[in-house]
Enzyme design. Structure first.
Site, PDB file in Angstrom:
ATOM      1  N   ASN A 176      41.791  41.923  42.171  1.00 36.39           N
ATOM      2  CA  ASN A 176      42.910  41.113  41.707  1.00 36.39           C
ATOM      3  C   ASN A 176      44.030  42.054  41.269  1.00 36.39           C
ATOM      4  OD1 ASN A 176      42.321  42.019  39.039  1.00 36.39           O
ATOM      5  ND2 ASN A 176      40.948  40.276  38.697  1.00 36.39           N
ATOM      6  N   ARG A 177      45.122  41.504  40.780  1.00 37.93           N
ATOM      7  CA  ARG A 177      46.278  42.344  40.451  1.00 37.93           C
ATOM      8  C   ARG A 177      45.957  43.364  39.362  1.00 37.93           C
ATOM      9  NH1 ARG A 177      50.696  37.561  39.909  1.00 37.93           N
ATOM     10  NH2 ARG A 177      48.965  36.714  38.722  1.00 37.93           N
ATOM     11  N   ALA A 178      45.258  42.937  38.315  1.00 33.77           N
ATOM     12  CA  ALA A 178      44.946  43.855  37.217  1.00 33.77           C
ATOM     13  C   ALA A 178      44.034  44.977  37.683  1.00 33.77           C
ATOM     14  CB  ALA A 178      44.311  43.084  36.065  1.00 33.77           C
ATOM     15  N   GLU A 179      43.056  44.650  38.517  1.00 32.25           N
ATOM     16  CA  GLU A 179      42.121  45.663  39.008  1.00 32.25           C
ATOM     17  C   GLU A 179      42.813  46.680  39.911  1.00 32.25           C
ATOM     18  OE1 GLU A 179      38.105  42.833  38.999  1.00 32.25           O
ATOM     19  OE2 GLU A 179      39.427  42.901  40.750  1.00 32.25           O
ATOM     20  N   ASP A 244      34.837  35.101  42.906  1.00 35.01           N
ATOM     21  CA  ASP A 244      33.542  34.948  43.570  1.00 35.01           C
ATOM     22  C   ASP A 244      33.667  34.048  44.790  1.00 35.01           C
ATOM     23  OD1 ASP A 244      32.517  36.417  41.476  1.00 35.01           O
ATOM     24  OD2 ASP A 244      31.665  34.689  40.434  1.00 35.01           O
TER      25      ASP A 244
END
Length: 291
Positions: A176-179, A244
């Site tokens: 995701n964006r944060a990761e 998921d």
């Protein structure tokens, strides 16, 4: 992981502290973590086999029961020295008030048993999906990727943390964006994003990267031009488990012979459905492909 939910009403503030008092009226237990991924895959009609580490306890027994009910073939390594991971969520008026996590790291012996199980099941798999929750279960992830790619399998990674070197050689990674920001830093434009992702993919020898962007949809980066898929417009109650569903749907579609681009389009639609549900809830074939 076992996801437990306590649903109730809030009518007053505790006299002991400035916190709401929840009158619990209903409880639920659902598959969480990689078990939820496998449940999504099975819900779409694909055959799902799950290798996992759980404790020799009541929550572990409950996980095995729920997996069987979801038509997931479970290969559970039972570790007597740990308790099964539980995430307990307290919910009122469709809003999560509190989450309490109970977890311990598995032993090295159990992890080696899981790797041996992986080796025995690999030949029968069309797609290998490795969901990393930084709980210790994927200590041998680099070896798993190498073995699967050597056999010509699709290898999908749901990453965790900033050290992605261990994912080198995978077919697809789905941050995701944060990761992603934790690995490549912030980006000021789509061009800068594409450039940094290209450099990352090249250094890690990863075929493709699928960036999930919440309300902005998702973007697929390959050797061709990036492909952006807008988010499906619908009410969002809970994003728990949406990642998921995305990677599980991509895996099921690739296993069915669809192209990666088409698999991503279906995964985006599936994510739009599950965020309209409260808590981690899998996608069903009839929801994604209504008659």
């Amino acid at each position: 992981m076992l996801d437990r939910y306590w649903f109730g009403n809030v009518d007053r503030i505790s006299p002991e502290a400035p916190v709401p008092v929840v009158h619990v009226q209903r409880t639920e237990e659902r598959l969480g973590g990689a078990a939820n991924v496998a449940c999504n895959i099975a819900g779409l009609g694909a055959r799902a086999s799950l290798i996992c580490v759980i404790g020799h306890d009541e929550p572990g027994d409950r996980l095995v029961e729920l997996l069987a009910q979801s038509n997931v073939q479970a290969f559970a390594e039972r570790d007597t020295s740990i308790s099964t991971i539980i995430k307990l969520r307290v919910i009122a008026r469709q809003q999560q008030l509190l989450r309490a996590d109970f977890e311990e790291s598995p032993t090295k012996e159990i992890l080696l048993a899981g790797l041996a199980r992986f080796d025995s099941l690999l030949a029968d798999a069309s797609v290998v999906l490795l969901s990393d929750y930084a709980k210790g279960g994927l200590t041998h992830v680099s070896s798993m990727i190498a073995k699967a790619r050597a056999r010509g399998k699709h290898v999908l990674i749901d990453p965790k943390g900033s050290d992605w070197d261990r994912y080198s050689g995978a077919s697809l990674i789905t941050p995701n964006r944060a990761e992603l920001r934790e690995v490549i830093g912030s980006w000021s434009s789509e061009d800068v994003l594409a450039q940094r992702v290209t450099q990352l993919r090249s250094s890690l020898k990863i075929d493709a990267l699928l960036l999930t962007r919440s309300e902005e949809g998702m973007t697929l980066f390959t050797d061709a031009n990036p492909i952006h898929v807008p988010a499906a417009a619908r009410d969002v109650f809970d994003v728990s488990g949406a990642g998921d569903t995305v990677i599980g749907t991509v895996a099921a579609m690739l296993g069915a012979g669809l192209s990666l681009t088409n698999a991503v389009v279906h995964a985006n639609s599936a994510a739009g459905i599950v965020v309209g549900k409260v808590g981690t809830a899998p996608i069903a074939y009839e929801e994604l492909f209504p008659r």
